[in-house]
Design an enzyme around this catalytic site. Structure first.
Site, PDB file in Angstrom:
ATOM      1  N   ASP A 115      -7.199   1.708   9.601  1.00  0.00           N
ATOM      2  CA  ASP A 115      -7.643   1.492   8.204  1.00  0.00           C
ATOM      3  C   ASP A 115      -7.919   2.628   7.296  1.00  0.00           C
ATOM      4  OD1 ASP A 115      -8.560   0.380   5.760  1.00  0.00           O
ATOM      5  OD2 ASP A 115      -9.038  -1.627   6.636  1.00  0.00           O
ATOM      6  N   ASP A 137       1.874  -2.481   0.999  1.00  0.00           N
ATOM      7  CA  ASP A 137       2.391  -3.643   1.235  1.00  0.00           C
ATOM      8  C   ASP A 137       2.375  -4.643  -0.074  1.00  0.00           C
ATOM      9  OD1 ASP A 137       3.154  -3.492   3.619  1.00  0.00           O
ATOM     10  OD2 ASP A 137       1.082  -3.726   4.497  1.00  0.00           O
ATOM     11  N   THR A 211      11.731   6.829   1.341  1.00  0.00           N
ATOM     12  CA  THR A 211      11.228   6.511   2.268  1.00  0.00           C
ATOM     13  C   THR A 211      11.807   5.085   2.897  1.00  0.00           C
ATOM     14  OG1 THR A 211       9.859   4.661   1.272  1.00  0.00           O
ATOM     15  CG2 THR A 211       8.746   6.963   1.653  1.00  0.00           C
ATOM     16  N   TYR A 213      10.891   2.121   3.365  1.00  0.00           N
ATOM     17  CA  TYR A 213      10.720   1.076   2.252  1.00  0.00           C
ATOM     18  C   TYR A 213      11.434   1.162   0.897  1.00  0.00           C
ATOM     19  CZ  TYR A 213       8.332  -2.229  -0.340  1.00  0.00           C
ATOM     20  OH  TYR A 213       8.268  -3.644  -1.081  1.00  0.00           O
TER      21      TYR A 213
HETATM   22  C1  LIG Z   1       5.388  -1.560   2.752  1.00  0.00           C
HETATM   23  S1  LIG Z   1       4.766  -0.287   3.933  1.00  0.00           S
HETATM   24  C2  LIG Z   1       5.270   1.089   3.093  1.00  0.00           C
HETATM   25  C3  LIG Z   1       5.287   2.136   4.166  1.00  0.00           C
HETATM   26  C4  LIG Z   1       5.860   3.716   3.800  1.00  0.00           C
HETATM   27  N1  LIG Z   1       4.905   4.005   2.583  1.00  0.00           N
HETATM   28  C5  LIG Z   1       7.116   3.698   3.013  1.00  0.00           C
HETATM   29  O1  LIG Z   1       7.392   4.006   1.655  1.00  0.00           O
HETATM   30  O2  LIG Z   1       8.143   3.508   4.014  1.00  0.00           O
HETATM   31  C6  LIG Z   1       3.178  -0.302   3.740  1.00  0.00           C
HETATM   32  C7  LIG Z   1       2.183   0.413   4.729  1.00  0.00           C
HETATM   33  O3  LIG Z   1       0.787   0.369   4.581  1.00  0.00           O
HETATM   34  C8  LIG Z   1       0.232   0.230   5.568  1.00  0.00           C
HETATM   35  N2  LIG Z   1      -0.949  -0.542   5.522  1.00  0.00           N
HETATM   36  C9  LIG Z   1      -1.448  -1.659   5.387  1.00  0.00           C
HETATM   37  N3  LIG Z   1      -2.833  -1.842   5.319  1.00  0.00           N
HETATM   38  C10 LIG Z   1      -3.263  -0.542   5.235  1.00  0.00           C
HETATM   39  C11 LIG Z   1      -4.622   0.066   5.428  1.00  0.00           C
HETATM   40  N4  LIG Z   1      -5.699  -0.737   5.181  1.00  0.00           N
HETATM   41  N5  LIG Z   1      -4.781   1.299   5.470  1.00  0.00           N
HETATM   42  C12 LIG Z   1      -3.710   2.156   5.945  1.00  0.00           C
HETATM   43  N6  LIG Z   1      -2.653   1.529   5.676  1.00  0.00           N
HETATM   44  C13 LIG Z   1      -2.153   0.253   5.710  1.00  0.00           C
HETATM   45  C14 LIG Z   1       1.096  -0.830   6.557  1.00  0.00           C
HETATM   46  O4  LIG Z   1       0.913  -0.721   7.893  1.00  0.00           O
HETATM   47  C15 LIG Z   1       2.605  -0.258   6.288  1.00  0.00           C
HETATM   48  O5  LIG Z   1       2.933   0.699   7.158  1.00  0.00           O
END
Ligand SMILES: C[S@@+](CC[C@H](N)C(=O)[O-])C[C@H]1O[C@@H](n2cnc3c(N)ncnc32)[C@H](O)[C@@H]1O
Length: 234
Positions: A115, A137, A211, A213
């Protein structure tokens, strides 16, 4: 709560938070498991002393939730004198990024598997030169908004750890998340948004590789928006 992830206490000591989202996806390949076992320990940030080993770099950038690592790998190749710290609780994302590091031979990436709050807990004030939070997310249902990563206290932490005049970049394709983030960032009062026209938030960041996503957002007909906030004096 994600299995295997403890609740974490932010460094303001006020409350524990939960980590929402996936910690693991499909099983890792033998190659990826090997990388997690052998390469990850040396690349992991020591959260008790997060700047250890980074002093020789000109700048330190942090990417929160780097997913498959496309962006951090690209940025690290562009700027070898900058250290890139990637924070990601999703093991498969960590494994993919380790594979990218292995294939490219990049030496300026460090990882925190967990985290962002855990990484920030012992990070000194004004230690970062840039923060990226790209497509957090979405949690689009109002009853899930409280799960969103961007919250008032995290913005406060970004302000604390970012150097004055440096950028917090936030990208999203979810209009309600954009509104949500803007309200909270402006309410904080420590960041300036210097956009002059809509071209600003429609224009990708310089050198932007895209990316995973984002590609999905385009496929599903959503429009990405790119925001640049400058950390002011404070
Ligand atoms: C929708 S994805 C986007 C991933 C990437 N940035 C992309 O654009 O492809 C959001 C990412 O945030 C991560 N995430 C969620 N909660 C988090 C936290 N508390 N600290 C760090 N990363 C987190 C998730 O595991 C996920 O990989």
């Amino acid at each position: 709560m994600v299995k295997g992830m403890a609740n974490l206490k932010p460094n303001n000591g006020q409350r524990y938070r939960r980590l929402w989202g996936r910690a693991k996806g499909k099983p890792l390949s033998v190659y990826q498991s090997g990388l997690v076992e052998t390469n990850l320990p040396a690349l992991c940030i020591d959260v008790k002393n997060p700047l250890a080993g980074l002093k020789s770099y000109d700048n330190i950038h942090m990417e929160v939730g780097f997913g498959g690592g496309e962006h951090i790998l690209h940025r690290a190749a562009e700027a070898p004198d900058t250290a890139f710290v990637g924070v990601e609780p999703f093991l498969n994302g960590i494994a993919k990024t380790l594979a990218g590091i292995d294939r490219s031979g990049l030496t300026n990436i460090r990882l925190h598997h967990g985290d962002v709050w855990h990484f920030l807990a012992n990070l000194p004030d004004a230690s970062l030169d840039h923060i990226d939070i790209l497509y957090p997310d979405p949690w689009p249902k109002p009853r899930h908004y409280k799960r969103r990563l961007i919250q008032e206290d995290l913005i406060g932490e970004f302000f604390r750890v970012l150097k004055q005049g440096k950028e917090l970049n936030f990208a999203s394709d979810i209009p309600s998340y954009v509104d949500w983030a803007f309200v909270r960032i402006f309410r904080h009062g420590g960041f300036t948004w210097n956009a002059q026209s809509c071209a600003d938030w429609q224009t990708q960041y310089a050198g932007w590789p895209g990316t995973r996503y984002e590609a999905k957002a385009y496929r599903e007909g959503r429009t990405p928006h790119y925001f640049r906030f400058v950390r002011e004096l404070g």
